[in-house]
Design an enzyme around this catalytic site. Structure first.
Site, PDB file in Angstrom:
ATOM      1  N   ASN A  96     -12.177  17.042 -25.219  1.00 35.46           N
ATOM      2  CA  ASN A  96     -13.150  17.820 -24.440  1.00 35.46           C
ATOM      3  C   ASN A  96     -12.429  18.721 -23.446  1.00 35.46           C
ATOM      4  O   ASN A  96     -11.392  18.360 -22.874  1.00 35.46           O
ATOM      5  CB  ASN A  96     -14.205  16.932 -23.757  1.00 35.46           C
ATOM      6  CG  ASN A  96     -13.641  15.851 -22.851  1.00 35.46           C
ATOM      7  OD1 ASN A  96     -12.523  15.375 -23.043  1.00 35.46           O
ATOM      8  ND2 ASN A  96     -14.421  15.438 -21.880  1.00 35.46           N
ATOM      9  N   GLU A 153     -13.470  20.923 -20.215  1.00 34.58           N
ATOM     10  CA  GLU A 153     -14.556  21.218 -19.273  1.00 34.58           C
ATOM     11  C   GLU A 153     -14.327  22.548 -18.563  1.00 34.58           C
ATOM     12  O   GLU A 153     -13.268  23.166 -18.686  1.00 34.58           O
ATOM     13  CB  GLU A 153     -14.673  20.063 -18.268  1.00 34.58           C
ATOM     14  CG  GLU A 153     -15.066  18.768 -18.962  1.00 34.58           C
ATOM     15  CD  GLU A 153     -15.387  17.635 -18.021  1.00 34.58           C
ATOM     16  OE1 GLU A 153     -15.019  17.700 -16.822  1.00 34.58           O
ATOM     17  OE2 GLU A 153     -16.021  16.655 -18.510  1.00 34.58           O
ATOM     18  N   CYS A 161     -17.136  20.035 -26.216  1.00 34.04           N
ATOM     19  CA  CYS A 161     -16.941  18.622 -26.573  1.00 34.04           C
ATOM     20  C   CYS A 161     -15.771  18.459 -27.539  1.00 34.04           C
ATOM     21  O   CYS A 161     -15.430  19.358 -28.310  1.00 34.04           O
ATOM     22  CB  CYS A 161     -18.188  18.063 -27.261  1.00 34.04           C
ATOM     23  SG  CYS A 161     -19.568  17.745 -26.176  1.00 34.04           S
ATOM     24  N   GLU A 184     -15.503  16.593 -30.281  1.00 36.73           N
ATOM     25  CA  GLU A 184     -15.845  16.617 -31.707  1.00 36.73           C
ATOM     26  C   GLU A 184     -15.944  18.049 -32.215  1.00 36.73           C
ATOM     27  O   GLU A 184     -15.435  18.392 -33.284  1.00 36.73           O
ATOM     28  CB  GLU A 184     -17.182  15.913 -31.962  1.00 36.73           C
ATOM     29  CG  GLU A 184     -17.226  14.457 -31.558  1.00 36.73           C
ATOM     30  CD  GLU A 184     -17.704  14.258 -30.118  1.00 36.73           C
ATOM     31  OE1 GLU A 184     -17.277  15.030 -29.233  1.00 36.73           O
ATOM     32  OE2 GLU A 184     -18.482  13.332 -29.894  1.00 36.73           O
ATOM     33  N   CYS A 205     -22.637  13.340 -28.856  1.00 39.68           N
ATOM     34  CA  CYS A 205     -23.857  13.882 -28.247  1.00 39.68           C
ATOM     35  C   CYS A 205     -24.704  14.588 -29.314  1.00 39.68           C
ATOM     36  O   CYS A 205     -24.269  14.822 -30.445  1.00 39.68           O
ATOM     37  CB  CYS A 205     -23.516  14.843 -27.113  1.00 39.68           C
ATOM     38  SG  CYS A 205     -22.970  16.477 -27.662  1.00 39.68           S
ATOM     39  N   CYS A 256     -23.247  17.828 -30.835  1.00 39.07           N
ATOM     40  CA  CYS A 256     -22.167  17.522 -31.785  1.00 39.07           C
ATOM     41  C   CYS A 256     -22.729  16.960 -33.088  1.00 39.07           C
ATOM     42  O   CYS A 256     -22.218  17.258 -34.169  1.00 39.07           O
ATOM     43  CB  CYS A 256     -21.164  16.551 -31.168  1.00 39.07           C
ATOM     44  SG  CYS A 256     -20.140  17.351 -29.903  1.00 39.07           S
TER      45      CYS A 256
HETATM   46  N1  THU Z   1     -18.374  14.846 -24.371  1.00 38.92           N
HETATM   47  C1  THU Z   1     -17.701  15.009 -25.541  1.00 38.92           C
HETATM   48  O1  THU Z   1     -16.585  15.538 -25.573  1.00 38.92           O
HETATM   49  N2  THU Z   1     -18.299  14.589 -26.685  1.00 38.92           N
HETATM   50  C2  THU Z   1     -19.511  13.983 -26.731  1.00 38.92           C
HETATM   51  O2  THU Z   1     -20.021  13.724 -27.810  1.00 38.92           O
HETATM   52  C3  THU Z   1     -20.178  13.585 -25.490  1.00 38.92           C
HETATM   53  C4  THU Z   1     -19.693  14.262 -24.271  1.00 38.92           C
HETATM   54  C5  THU Z   1     -17.734  15.287 -23.123  1.00 38.92           C
HETATM   55  C6  THU Z   1     -18.384  16.475 -22.497  1.00 38.92           C
HETATM   56  C7  THU Z   1     -17.989  16.313 -21.050  1.00 38.92           C
HETATM   57  O3  THU Z   1     -16.704  16.892 -20.870  1.00 38.92           O
HETATM   58  C8  THU Z   1     -17.866  14.823 -20.853  1.00 38.92           C
HETATM   59  O4  THU Z   1     -17.780  14.265 -22.159  1.00 38.92           O
HETATM   60  C9  THU Z   1     -19.025  14.195 -20.119  1.00 38.92           C
HETATM   61  O5  THU Z   1     -20.228  14.573 -20.683  1.00 38.92           O
END
Ligand code: THU
Length: 168
Positions: free
Chosen positions: A72, A74, A83, A85, A121, A124
């Site tokens: 991920n 940000e 994200c 994935e 999520c 994704c």
């Molecule tokens: N996140 C992911 O990388 N993948 C997911 O499927 C769920 C959330 C990340 C996004 C953000 O940087 C952190 O997790 C918190 O939401």
């Protein structure tokens, strides 16, 4: 480990809880590579850029037999966050691959944390559905067992997002 009902595979390197409705024969062929994929997802997780949530995520995907990793990334403008994935899938697609076979997700939660905090999520899931099939395998890293083996759940993509949106 908390997981829905199913059955388990065990070997020297890992314990995999297979969530129904996956038949054993659809999982067995992939089993030898599962622990390596988790190690790759964990390595990607170590490179996550998550200064805002402090929730690190790593992913490894197998597309057309090749593995790609993602973490991920940000952003100060929170909605611009990417994200793990989707980063992994985008790398594979940009390399020319289209058939998504396995997705592995590893998050920074401790062993024993519920499945919801280790699952992809909704956005994704929609992206996994774009390149996956109902029997694309989704592996969730559940940390290590006390004897040092990798453990996790194996889920058929279909049960994570039935009736996904399609155009046409
Ligand atoms: N996140 C992911 O990388 N993948 C997911 O499927 C769920 C959330 C990340 C996004 C953000 O940087 C952190 O997790 C918190 O939401």
């Amino acid at each position: 480990m908390s997981a829905p009902d199913g059955f388990s595979f065990e070997n020297a390197g890992g314990i995999w809880h297979v969530v129904a409705p996956l038949p054993a024969k659809d999982v067995e062929g992939h089993l030898p590579g599962f622990e390596d994929l988790v190690r790759a997802a964990r390595e990607a997780k170590s490179r996550a850029y998550a200064p805002y949530s402090r929730f690190q995520v790593g992913a490894a995907v197998v597309m057309n037999g090749s593995m790609f990793m993602g973490a991920n990334v940000e952003n100060a403008s929170y909605g611009a966050t990417l994200c793990a994935e989707r980063n992994a899938i985008a790398s594979a697609v940009a390399a020319g691959h289209r058939r998504l076979e396995v997705v592995v997700v590893s998050t920074s939660v401790p062993s024993g944390t519920g499945i919801e905090q280790r699952s992809p999520c909704g956005i994704c899931r929609q992206v996994i559905g774009e390149f996956g099939s109902p029997d694309t395998l989704v592996l969730l890293d559940a940390g290590d067992t006390e004897d040092g083996r990798i453990q996790g759940e194996v889920i058929a993509f279909e049960s994570l997002l039935p009736w996904r949106f399609r155009l046409g």
